[in-house]
Write an enzyme that holds these catalytic residues in place. Structure first.
Site, short mmCIF file in Angstrom:
data_model
loop_
_atom_site.label_atom_id
_atom_site.label_comp_id
_atom_site.label_asym_id
_atom_site.label_seq_id
_atom_site.Cartn_x
_atom_site.Cartn_y
_atom_site.Cartn_z
N ASP A 213 0.63 -1.28 0.09
CA ASP A 213 -0.07 0.04 0.22
C ASP A 213 0.72 1.41 -0.06
OD1 ASP A 213 -2.27 1.14 -0.08
OD2 ASP A 213 -2.62 1.23 1.94
N LYS A 216 2.40 3.32 -6.10
CA LYS A 216 1.98 2.11 -6.85
C LYS A 216 3.05 1.54 -7.85
CE LYS A 216 -1.50 3.15 -4.29
NZ LYS A 216 -1.29 2.36 -2.96
N ASP A 241 -3.32 -2.88 -2.62
CA ASP A 241 -4.39 -1.93 -2.54
C ASP A 241 -4.14 -1.07 -3.65
OD1 ASP A 241 -6.62 -0.60 -1.64
OD2 ASP A 241 -5.56 0.61 -0.13
N ASN A 242 -5.42 -0.56 -3.91
CA ASN A 242 -5.27 0.42 -5.07
C ASN A 242 -4.79 0.16 -6.33
OD1 ASN A 242 -4.09 2.40 -2.20
ND2 ASN A 242 -6.33 2.85 -3.08
N GLU A 271 -11.22 4.38 -0.89
CA GLU A 271 -11.76 4.73 0.44
C GLU A 271 -12.63 5.90 0.51
OE1 GLU A 271 -8.96 3.42 -0.70
OE2 GLU A 271 -7.11 4.89 -0.21
#
Length: 287
Positions: A213, A216, A241-242, A271
């Site tokens: 996280d 990226k 994540d993401n 989120e």
């Protein structure tokens, strides 16, 4: 009237409204009622219209929440992350800390932690994995650190890496308030520098669970580095994540079309918004 209006505004809206109104007054002669109308209009724009528009647009959401609002709040509060935990959360209660951060991020200041919706998926994967060794890349404010650590077996510790010293400082405070400081080691520095040192620093042969996280564009080189350092064993689970917003396309291509991994996508939302996002669970199959 102005005092009553001020008490109803968030610090950001009030700051932007007053700044804009003051600028107008410096260059244009305006009456007090006109200035109040301008203040109200800017407040409505900042507090209602713009948040409504960015709810379903990933680019606008990141620009508004993670750049414009974040910079303004940093300027106003001289802090980079929510500090409401010490006031609203019960000391020594991780679930209370999580709820306090979720409430703060929904109603006061958006923050790019994993959030409540994706946090429930994170909880599920951690409980399914039941890891004895855990690595988190990207501590941020410590929200996901607390979520993961509260579910770990008594003897299991979590190692989390954060490159930003300010974030790491806030995270340590949040983790301590949750009563989990003895189960977490927060390392400051670049993941590329620290991953090769993990085995010697902690005597770890491999990580059972890794949560990605951080930046990226670091996902792919870091998972490759974990492989090269022998820190992933057969059955190790990597959760990222993401992967949709802001996105990690190179990483997804690697884990989805690589015989080393068996991957599954969990669709969710960015989120505290309605912007589509998700997590990618990849189980290492070995070389």
């Amino acid at each position: 009237m102005f005092l009553c209006l001020s008490l109803c505004l968030s610090p950001v809206c009030l700051f932007l409204s007053l700044s804009f109104s003051l600028s107008v007054c410096l260059f244009v002669s305006m009456s007090v009622p006109t200035v109040l109308v301008v203040v109200v209009a800017v407040c409505v724009l900042c507090r209602c219209l713009i948040p409504w528009l960015v709810q379903s647009n990933s680019t606008l959401a990141l620009l508004w929440y993670d750049v414009l609002l974040e910079m303004t709040l940093d300027f106003l509060t001289r802090t980079t992350r929510p500090q409401a935990v010490s006031i609203n959360a019960v000391r020594g209660d991780p679930d209370s800390v999580i709820k306090a951060i979720d409430h703060f991020c929904k109603h006061t200041e958006w923050a790019m932690n994993v959030g409540d919706e994706k946090g429930a998926i994170l909880d599920l994967v951690v409980m399914e994995t039941c890891p004895s060794t855990v690595l988190e890349l990207g501590t941020y404010c410590g929200y996901s650190t607390v979520r993961i650590t509260r579910l770990l077996p008594p003897a299991t510790k979590l190692i989390t890496v954060e490159m930003n010293p300010e974030y790491a400082h806030v995270a340590r405070q949040v983790i301590q308030h949750a009563g989990l400081q003895d189960k977490v080691c927060v390392l400051e520095g670049e993941s590329a520098d620290l991953i090769p040192k993990m085995a010697n620093m902690f005597g770890i042969q491999a990580f059972d669970f890794v949560f990605l996280d951080h930046w990226k564009d670091h996902y792919l080189p870091d998972i490759r580095l974990l492989e090269d350092c022998g820190l992933l064993a057969q059955g190790s689970v990597v959760l990222a994540d993401n992967v949709v917003c802001p996105g990690a396309p190179d990483y997804l291509n690697y884990v989805r079309y690589n015989l080393k991994y068996s991957s599954r996508f969990y669709q969710a939302h960015l989120e505290y918004t309605r912007v589509l996002d998700g997590l990618e669970r990849s189980e290492y199959q070995g070389d």
